[in-house]
Design a protein around this motif. Structure first.
Motif, PDB file in Angstrom:
ATOM      1  N   LYS A   1      53.686  41.173  20.407  1.00  0.00           N
ATOM      2  CA  LYS A   1      52.525  41.791  19.757  1.00  0.00           C
ATOM      3  C   LYS A   1      52.063  40.969  18.550  1.00  0.00           C
ATOM      4  CE  LYS A   1      54.490  45.937  19.680  1.00  0.00           C
ATOM      5  NZ  LYS A   1      54.713  47.395  19.460  1.00  0.00           N
ATOM      6  N   LYS A   2      53.017  40.443  17.818  1.00  0.00           N
ATOM      7  CA  LYS A   2      52.670  39.577  16.682  1.00  0.00           C
ATOM      8  C   LYS A   2      51.992  38.307  17.180  1.00  0.00           C
ATOM      9  CE  LYS A   2      54.698  37.217  12.685  1.00  0.00           C
ATOM     10  NZ  LYS A   2      55.956  36.918  11.938  1.00  0.00           N
ATOM     11  N   TYR A   3      52.505  37.766  18.258  1.00  0.00           N
ATOM     12  CA  TYR A   3      51.928  36.554  18.843  1.00  0.00           C
ATOM     13  C   TYR A   3      50.494  36.813  19.316  1.00  0.00           C
ATOM     14  CZ  TYR A   3      51.118  32.889  22.313  1.00  0.00           C
ATOM     15  OH  TYR A   3      50.573  31.872  23.052  1.00  0.00           O
ATOM     16  N   LEU A   4      50.269  37.943  19.975  1.00  0.00           N
ATOM     17  CA  LEU A   4      48.933  38.277  20.475  1.00  0.00           C
ATOM     18  C   LEU A   4      47.925  38.393  19.334  1.00  0.00           C
ATOM     19  CD1 LEU A   4      49.824  40.961  23.187  1.00  0.00           C
ATOM     20  CD2 LEU A   4      48.962  38.647  23.593  1.00  0.00           C
ATOM     21  N   SER A   5      48.378  38.921  18.198  1.00  0.00           N
ATOM     22  CA  SER A   5      47.459  39.111  17.069  1.00  0.00           C
ATOM     23  C   SER A   5      46.961  37.793  16.494  1.00  0.00           C
ATOM     24  CB  SER A   5      48.148  39.932  15.973  1.00  0.00           C
ATOM     25  OG  SER A   5      49.218  39.204  15.390  1.00  0.00           O
ATOM     26  N   GLY A   6      47.654  36.688  16.807  1.00  0.00           N
ATOM     27  CA  GLY A   6      47.230  35.386  16.319  1.00  0.00           C
ATOM     28  C   GLY A   6      46.368  34.606  17.290  1.00  0.00           C
ATOM     29  N   LEU A   7      46.111  35.186  18.467  1.00  0.00           N
ATOM     30  CA  LEU A   7      45.285  34.525  19.479  1.00  0.00           C
ATOM     31  C   LEU A   7      43.827  34.943  19.356  1.00  0.00           C
ATOM     32  CD1 LEU A   7      47.552  34.973  22.666  1.00  0.00           C
ATOM     33  CD2 LEU A   7      47.408  32.964  21.172  1.00  0.00           C
ATOM     34  N   SER A   8      42.951  34.205  19.994  1.00  0.00           N
ATOM     35  CA  SER A   8      41.562  34.649  20.112  1.00  0.00           C
ATOM     36  C   SER A   8      41.538  35.878  21.009  1.00  0.00           C
ATOM     37  CB  SER A   8      40.702  33.543  20.721  1.00  0.00           C
ATOM     38  OG  SER A   8      41.036  33.350  22.101  1.00  0.00           O
ATOM     39  N   SER A   9      40.462  36.637  20.949  1.00  0.00           N
ATOM     40  CA  SER A   9      40.370  37.853  21.758  1.00  0.00           C
ATOM     41  C   SER A   9      40.464  37.535  23.247  1.00  0.00           C
ATOM     42  CB  SER A   9      39.073  38.602  21.453  1.00  0.00           C
ATOM     43  OG  SER A   9      37.947  37.776  21.698  1.00  0.00           O
ATOM     44  N   LYS A  10      39.869  36.441  23.676  1.00  0.00           N
ATOM     45  CA  LYS A  10      39.916  36.055  25.083  1.00  0.00           C
ATOM     46  C   LYS A  10      41.330  35.660  25.503  1.00  0.00           C
ATOM     47  CE  LYS A  10      37.508  33.134  28.476  1.00  0.00           C
ATOM     48  NZ  LYS A  10      38.708  32.610  29.173  1.00  0.00           N
ATOM     49  N   GLU A  11      42.008  34.884  24.662  1.00  0.00           N
ATOM     50  CA  GLU A  11      43.368  34.450  24.976  1.00  0.00           C
ATOM     51  C   GLU A  11      44.324  35.642  25.015  1.00  0.00           C
ATOM     52  OE1 GLU A  11      43.450  29.973  22.977  1.00  0.00           O
ATOM     53  OE2 GLU A  11      43.810  31.746  21.737  1.00  0.00           O
ATOM     54  N   ALA A  12      44.178  36.546  24.066  1.00  0.00           N
ATOM     55  CA  ALA A  12      45.056  37.722  24.029  1.00  0.00           C
ATOM     56  C   ALA A  12      44.839  38.596  25.259  1.00  0.00           C
ATOM     57  CB  ALA A  12      44.799  38.519  22.753  1.00  0.00           C
TER      58      ALA A  12
ATOM     59  N   ILE B   1      49.591  32.211  37.638  1.00  0.00           N
ATOM     60  CA  ILE B   1      49.096  33.478  37.128  1.00  0.00           C
ATOM     61  C   ILE B   1      48.111  33.259  35.984  1.00  0.00           C
ATOM     62  CG2 ILE B   1      50.782  34.083  35.328  1.00  0.00           C
ATOM     63  CD1 ILE B   1      49.721  36.441  38.116  1.00  0.00           C
ATOM     64  N   LYS B   2      48.352  32.239  35.155  1.00  0.00           N
ATOM     65  CA  LYS B   2      47.431  31.946  34.072  1.00  0.00           C
ATOM     66  C   LYS B   2      46.074  31.509  34.604  1.00  0.00           C
ATOM     67  CE  LYS B   2      47.313  31.590  30.308  1.00  0.00           C
ATOM     68  NZ  LYS B   2      46.680  32.526  29.337  1.00  0.00           N
ATOM     69  N   ASP B   3      46.077  30.659  35.621  1.00  0.00           N
ATOM     70  CA  ASP B   3      44.813  30.232  36.229  1.00  0.00           C
ATOM     71  C   ASP B   3      44.080  31.420  36.834  1.00  0.00           C
ATOM     72  OD1 ASP B   3      45.199  27.609  35.527  1.00  0.00           O
ATOM     73  OD2 ASP B   3      46.014  27.001  37.476  1.00  0.00           O
ATOM     74  N   PHE B   4      44.856  32.303  37.456  1.00  0.00           N
ATOM     75  CA  PHE B   4      44.240  33.451  38.112  1.00  0.00           C
ATOM     76  C   PHE B   4      43.576  34.390  37.109  1.00  0.00           C
ATOM     77  CE2 PHE B   4      44.495  37.840  39.690  1.00  0.00           C
ATOM     78  CZ  PHE B   4      43.653  37.718  40.784  1.00  0.00           C
ATOM     79  N   VAL B   5      44.253  34.702  36.008  1.00  0.00           N
ATOM     80  CA  VAL B   5      43.672  35.653  35.058  1.00  0.00           C
ATOM     81  C   VAL B   5      42.458  35.066  34.346  1.00  0.00           C
ATOM     82  CG1 VAL B   5      45.809  36.950  34.751  1.00  0.00           C
ATOM     83  CG2 VAL B   5      45.293  35.048  33.198  1.00  0.00           C
ATOM     84  N   LYS B   6      42.363  33.749  34.280  1.00  0.00           N
ATOM     85  CA  LYS B   6      41.139  33.151  33.734  1.00  0.00           C
ATOM     86  C   LYS B   6      39.954  33.484  34.637  1.00  0.00           C
ATOM     87  CE  LYS B   6      43.328  29.250  31.343  1.00  0.00           C
ATOM     88  NZ  LYS B   6      42.985  29.673  29.973  1.00  0.00           N
ATOM     89  N   PHE B   7      40.180  33.454  35.963  1.00  0.00           N
ATOM     90  CA  PHE B   7      39.131  33.855  36.902  1.00  0.00           C
ATOM     91  C   PHE B   7      38.838  35.348  36.765  1.00  0.00           C
ATOM     92  CE2 PHE B   7      40.420  29.979  39.344  1.00  0.00           C
ATOM     93  CZ  PHE B   7      39.170  29.385  39.399  1.00  0.00           C
ATOM     94  N   ARG B   8      39.885  36.154  36.599  1.00  0.00           N
ATOM     95  CA  ARG B   8      39.695  37.602  36.447  1.00  0.00           C
ATOM     96  C   ARG B   8      38.835  37.909  35.226  1.00  0.00           C
ATOM     97  NH1 ARG B   8      42.163  42.346  37.922  1.00  0.00           N
ATOM     98  NH2 ARG B   8      42.716  42.932  35.781  1.00  0.00           N
TER      99      ARG B   8
ATOM    100  N   MET C   1      53.296  27.640  19.366  1.00  0.00           N
ATOM    101  CA  MET C   1      53.578  27.650  20.801  1.00  0.00           C
ATOM    102  C   MET C   1      52.314  28.056  21.555  1.00  0.00           C
ATOM    103  SD  MET C   1      56.485  29.833  22.869  1.00  0.00           S
ATOM    104  CE  MET C   1      57.810  29.004  22.018  1.00  0.00           C
ATOM    105  N   ASN C   2      51.903  27.261  22.588  1.00  0.00           N
ATOM    106  CA  ASN C   2      50.680  27.628  23.286  1.00  0.00           C
ATOM    107  C   ASN C   2      50.912  28.782  24.246  1.00  0.00           C
ATOM    108  OD1 ASN C   2      51.567  26.656  25.857  1.00  0.00           O
ATOM    109  ND2 ASN C   2      50.976  24.582  25.298  1.00  0.00           N
ATOM    110  N   ASP C   3      49.791  29.309  24.769  1.00  0.00           N
ATOM    111  CA  ASP C   3      49.813  30.528  25.565  1.00  0.00           C
ATOM    112  C   ASP C   3      50.703  30.406  26.798  1.00  0.00           C
ATOM    113  OD1 ASP C   3      49.158  33.080  26.082  1.00  0.00           O
ATOM    114  OD2 ASP C   3      47.104  32.714  26.725  1.00  0.00           O
ATOM    115  N   GLU C   4      50.576  29.263  27.523  1.00  0.00           N
ATOM    116  CA  GLU C   4      51.363  29.085  28.737  1.00  0.00           C
ATOM    117  C   GLU C   4      52.858  29.086  28.436  1.00  0.00           C
ATOM    118  OE1 GLU C   4      48.712  27.317  28.080  1.00  0.00           O
ATOM    119  OE2 GLU C   4      47.331  27.480  29.776  1.00  0.00           O
ATOM    120  N   HIS C   5      53.241  28.403  27.353  1.00  0.00           N
ATOM    121  CA  HIS C   5      54.662  28.304  27.033  1.00  0.00           C
ATOM    122  C   HIS C   5      55.234  29.649  26.597  1.00  0.00           C
ATOM    123  CE1 HIS C   5      54.408  23.658  26.338  1.00  0.00           C
ATOM    124  NE2 HIS C   5      54.425  23.992  27.609  1.00  0.00           N
ATOM    125  N   MET C   6      54.489  30.428  25.817  1.00  0.00           N
ATOM    126  CA  MET C   6      54.980  31.739  25.405  1.00  0.00           C
ATOM    127  C   MET C   6      55.071  32.669  26.611  1.00  0.00           C
ATOM    128  SD  MET C   6      56.213  33.776  23.219  1.00  0.00           S
ATOM    129  CE  MET C   6      55.881  33.423  21.494  1.00  0.00           C
TER     130      MET C   6
END
Length: 297
Positions: free
Chosen positions: A99-110, A48-55, A1-6
């Motif tokens: 938390k399990k899902y976050l551990s499988g993401l890249s550091s930037k995505e998490a 919100i996803k677009d915004f946090v990418k700018f953040r 499942m991609n980041d936006e969908h989760m």
């Protein structure tokens, strides 16, 4: 499942992720979304996803105020929230699946996923949110299960006399007790809170904190303690702004707000106080080693 969908799944149906005993965390994010005005906006997750990418481009910071609960974190967050470039997230927790899902993401995505939840809890997108610091004051001794996903952070340990913490948790938070331990009498609940505080302190890794602050120092010298914390996290505020933050969150101001508006900036206890001397004697014996270690004699 991609980041936006989760992210969409979690903020759309948080109750699915939390067990019945922790549904208050699901209610918390729903209330935060309503406060943002985006509770019914189906496109909000992508906004919100677009915004946090700018953040993330601005290397925006998270502040973790690790504490036992009943330690003054909401008061301190409220003061910080009245300063420029800071938004109060409150206690933010994450269910096991996330938390399990976050551990499988890249550091930037998490980091961006975490930041999206923090932005929501802080009231949404503000004009200075791109560079603002957002706090999380969750009562997690093992904060690294969450804070490790933040790329730019400061982590402080907020201490308060463990005896006072146990007394406050036992006798001054009736609604919370009804939620988590409705069948326990005062003695049983006191024992439970002693064990909780003991476990919290035993799990602490003092090397994992950027600073250790004390509630008692904030009581004794509020203005200077607030300035020192603001300096640690890089908040640039004027003397007048610091003084206003202290004044607006004072007990007298809070009582006045409660009487005139029916709400307060902090969760300061306004009820009748009882010393509970018998309970304090019990707690001091139970937590003696911790009191000695952290110099609360």
């Amino acid at each position: 499942m991609n980041d936006e969908h989760m992210l969409a799944k979690y903020i759309g149906n948080p109750e699915v992720f939390w067990p019945l005993s922790h549904q208050r965390n699901a209610l918390k994010i729903k209330r935060a979304l309503d406060k943002c005005g985006y509770g019914s906006d189906k496109d909000y997750v992508w906004k919100i996803k677009d915004f946090v990418k700018f953040r993330s481009d601005f290397y925006a910071r998270h502040l973790y105020i690790v504490n036992t609960g009943s330690a003054g974190s909401h008061w301190i967050e409220a003061m910080l929230g009245l300063l420029p470039g800071f938004y109060n997230g409150g206690e933010i927790y994450f269910p096991k699946e996330i938390k399990k899902y976050l551990s499988g993401l890249s550091s930037k995505e998490a980091n961006e996923f975490l930041d999206a939840i923090y932005v929501i809890h802080s009231g949404g997108i503000h004009k200075d949110s791109l560079t603002a610091t957002i706090s999380n004051s969750a009562n997690l001794a093992n904060h690294r299960q969450i804070s490790d996903f933040s790329l730019n952070k400061k982590v402080v340990l907020l201490l308060r006399d463990p005896v006072d913490v146990v007394i406050s948790r036992t006798f001054r938070k009736n609604e919370y007790k009804k939620d988590i331990a409705p069948s326990l009498d005062d003695n049983e609940y006191l024992e439970r809170n002693c064990k909780y505080v003991e476990n919290f302190y035993n799990q602490l890794d003092l090397s994992s904190f950027d600073a250790v602050i004390r509630y008692e120092d904030f009581l004794e010298n509020t203005l200077e303690s607030l300035k020192a914390l603001a300096n640690l996290i890089g908040i640039d505020a004027s003397e007048a702004e610091f003084e206003r933050a202290v004044r607006k969150t004072s007990q007298n101001e809070e009582k006045n707000m409660l009487e005139t508006k029916g709400e307060t900036l902090t969760n300061i206890y306004m009820g009748e106080k009882n010393d509970h001397d018998w309970a304090k004697v019990f707690v001091r014996k139970k937590l003696n080693d911790i009191l000695v270690k952290y110099e609360y004699f």
